[in-house]
Design a protein around this motif. Structure first.
Motif, PDB file in Angstrom:
ATOM      1  N   GLU A  34      23.647 -13.127  42.458  1.00 52.26           N
ATOM      2  CA  GLU A  34      24.909 -13.250  41.726  1.00 52.26           C
ATOM      3  C   GLU A  34      25.467 -14.634  41.977  1.00 52.26           C
ATOM      4  N   PHE A  35      25.966 -15.246  40.926  1.00 55.71           N
ATOM      5  CA  PHE A  35      26.582 -16.565  41.065  1.00 55.71           C
ATOM      6  C   PHE A  35      27.558 -16.791  39.911  1.00 55.71           C
ATOM      7  N   GLU A  36      28.403 -17.793  40.073  1.00 57.58           N
ATOM      8  CA  GLU A  36      29.366 -18.129  39.030  1.00 57.58           C
ATOM      9  C   GLU A  36      29.024 -19.469  38.416  1.00 57.58           C
ATOM     10  N   LEU A  37      29.280 -19.567  37.123  1.00 58.80           N
ATOM     11  CA  LEU A  37      29.108 -20.823  36.412  1.00 58.80           C
ATOM     12  C   LEU A  37      30.471 -21.309  35.948  1.00 58.80           C
ATOM     13  N   LYS A  38      30.730 -22.574  36.181  1.00 62.82           N
ATOM     14  CA  LYS A  38      31.984 -23.183  35.740  1.00 62.82           C
ATOM     15  C   LYS A  38      31.784 -23.990  34.461  1.00 62.82           C
ATOM     16  N   ALA A  39      30.532 -24.224  34.073  1.00 64.85           N
ATOM     17  CA  ALA A  39      30.232 -25.025  32.886  1.00 64.85           C
ATOM     18  C   ALA A  39      30.801 -24.364  31.636  1.00 64.85           C
ATOM     19  N   ARG A  40      31.179 -25.181  30.673  1.00 65.26           N
ATOM     20  CA  ARG A  40      31.689 -24.669  29.392  1.00 65.26           C
ATOM     21  C   ARG A  40      30.497 -24.325  28.508  1.00 65.26           C
ATOM     22  N   ILE A  41      30.231 -23.051  28.389  1.00 63.95           N
ATOM     23  CA  ILE A  41      29.099 -22.551  27.609  1.00 63.95           C
ATOM     24  C   ILE A  41      29.656 -21.611  26.556  1.00 63.95           C
ATOM     25  N   VAL A  42      29.251 -21.807  25.301  1.00 64.97           N
ATOM     26  CA  VAL A  42      29.862 -21.076  24.194  1.00 64.97           C
ATOM     27  C   VAL A  42      29.075 -19.834  23.780  1.00 64.97           C
ATOM     28  N   THR A  43      27.743 -19.904  23.815  1.00 65.14           N
ATOM     29  CA  THR A  43      26.926 -18.777  23.356  1.00 65.14           C
ATOM     30  C   THR A  43      25.878 -18.402  24.399  1.00 65.14           C
ATOM     31  N   ILE A  44      25.290 -17.240  24.202  1.00 62.77           N
ATOM     32  CA  ILE A  44      24.188 -16.808  25.069  1.00 62.77           C
ATOM     33  C   ILE A  44      23.024 -17.786  24.951  1.00 62.77           C
ATOM     34  N   SER A  45      22.772 -18.291  23.761  1.00 63.23           N
ATOM     35  CA  SER A  45      21.712 -19.277  23.577  1.00 63.23           C
ATOM     36  C   SER A  45      21.950 -20.505  24.451  1.00 63.23           C
ATOM     37  N   GLU A  46      23.181 -20.992  24.480  1.00 64.20           N
ATOM     38  CA  GLU A  46      23.515 -22.136  25.338  1.00 64.20           C
ATOM     39  C   GLU A  46      23.362 -21.785  26.805  1.00 64.20           C
ATOM     40  N   LEU A  47      23.713 -20.552  27.165  1.00 66.78           N
ATOM     41  CA  LEU A  47      23.563 -20.110  28.553  1.00 66.78           C
ATOM     42  C   LEU A  47      22.090 -20.098  28.948  1.00 66.78           C
ATOM     43  N   ARG A  48      21.247 -19.585  28.079  1.00 64.80           N
ATOM     44  CA  ARG A  48      19.810 -19.540  28.345  1.00 64.80           C
ATOM     45  C   ARG A  48      19.276 -20.962  28.595  1.00 64.80           C
ATOM     46  N   ILE A  49      19.690 -21.906  27.765  1.00 68.09           N
ATOM     47  CA  ILE A  49      19.270 -23.302  27.914  1.00 68.09           C
ATOM     48  C   ILE A  49      19.813 -23.888  29.215  1.00 68.09           C
ATOM     49  N   HIS A  50      21.092 -23.626  29.494  1.00 64.38           N
ATOM     50  CA  HIS A  50      21.715 -24.153  30.707  1.00 64.38           C
ATOM     51  C   HIS A  50      20.996 -23.649  31.959  1.00 64.38           C
ATOM     52  N   LEU A  51      20.698 -22.356  31.995  1.00 63.60           N
ATOM     53  CA  LEU A  51      20.004 -21.800  33.162  1.00 63.60           C
ATOM     54  C   LEU A  51      18.621 -22.433  33.323  1.00 63.60           C
ATOM     55  N   GLY A  52      17.970 -22.725  32.214  1.00 62.33           N
ATOM     56  CA  GLY A  52      16.681 -23.405  32.275  1.00 62.33           C
ATOM     57  C   GLY A  52      16.797 -24.829  32.791  1.00 62.33           C
ATOM     58  N   GLN A  53      17.933 -25.474  32.514  1.00 65.42           N
ATOM     59  CA  GLN A  53      18.160 -26.818  33.030  1.00 65.42           C
ATOM     60  C   GLN A  53      18.484 -26.778  34.521  1.00 65.42           C
ATOM     61  N   VAL A  54      19.184 -25.732  34.945  1.00 67.85           N
ATOM     62  CA  VAL A  54      19.500 -25.570  36.367  1.00 67.85           C
ATOM     63  C   VAL A  54      18.221 -25.372  37.163  1.00 67.85           C
ATOM     64  N   ASN A  55      17.299 -24.570  36.636  1.00 70.95           N
ATOM     65  CA  ASN A  55      16.020 -24.354  37.303  1.00 70.95           C
ATOM     66  C   ASN A  55      14.904 -24.348  36.257  1.00 70.95           C
ATOM     67  N   PRO A  56      14.297 -25.503  36.010  1.00 67.94           N
ATOM     68  CA  PRO A  56      13.232 -25.601  35.007  1.00 67.94           C
ATOM     69  C   PRO A  56      12.048 -24.669  35.249  1.00 67.94           C
ATOM     70  N   ASN A  57      11.828 -24.263  36.480  1.00 65.20           N
ATOM     71  CA  ASN A  57      10.733 -23.333  36.774  1.00 65.20           C
ATOM     72  C   ASN A  57      10.964 -21.951  36.177  1.00 65.20           C
ATOM     73  N   ALA A  58      12.193 -21.649  35.784  1.00 69.17           N
ATOM     74  CA  ALA A  58      12.527 -20.332  35.247  1.00 69.17           C
ATOM     75  C   ALA A  58      12.467 -20.271  33.726  1.00 69.17           C
ATOM     76  N   VAL A  59      12.206 -21.393  33.065  1.00 71.62           N
ATOM     77  CA  VAL A  59      12.281 -21.451  31.598  1.00 71.62           C
ATOM     78  C   VAL A  59      11.403 -20.410  30.922  1.00 71.62           C
ATOM     79  N   SER A  60      10.169 -20.262  31.349  1.00 66.00           N
ATOM     80  CA  SER A  60       9.266 -19.316  30.669  1.00 66.00           C
ATOM     81  C   SER A  60       9.757 -17.873  30.790  1.00 66.00           C
ATOM     82  N   VAL A  61      10.352 -17.530  31.910  1.00 69.41           N
ATOM     83  CA  VAL A  61      10.902 -16.180  32.077  1.00 69.41           C
ATOM     84  C   VAL A  61      12.185 -16.033  31.261  1.00 69.41           C
ATOM     85  N   LEU A  62      13.051 -17.026  31.310  1.00 72.96           N
ATOM     86  CA  LEU A  62      14.323 -16.956  30.584  1.00 72.96           C
ATOM     87  C   LEU A  62      14.124 -16.778  29.081  1.00 72.96           C
TER      88      LEU A  62
END
Length: 77
Positions: free
Chosen positions: A16-44
């Protein structure tokens, strides 16, 4: 927004963690999480996202105070 992940995603993020970034859609969230940890992109790319016990699509508009659950694909056995 509060993010909660399960299964294999715990190898890439805290459970569990919190994000402070301004993210508008789930699609943007998916991309943001992939940028936070590029190793997770294929799973995300294959994960589903849920808010208040309901799955939401990539176009779902976020307000910023949601509790979002990220659920990776699973296989039975």
């Amino acid at each position: 927004m509060k993010i909660q992940v399960f299964a294999v995603l715990k190898d890439f993020f805290k459970k569990e963690f919190e994000l402070k970034a301004r993210i508008v859609t789930i699609s943007e969230l998916r991309i943001h999480l992939g940028q936070v940890n590029p190793n997770a992109v294929s799973v995300l790319k294959r994960c589903r996202f849920a808010i208040q016990d309901s799955f939401v699509n990539d176009q779902y508009v976020l307000t910023g105070d949601e509790h979002i659950i990220v659920i990776p694909p699973s296989s039975g056995g």
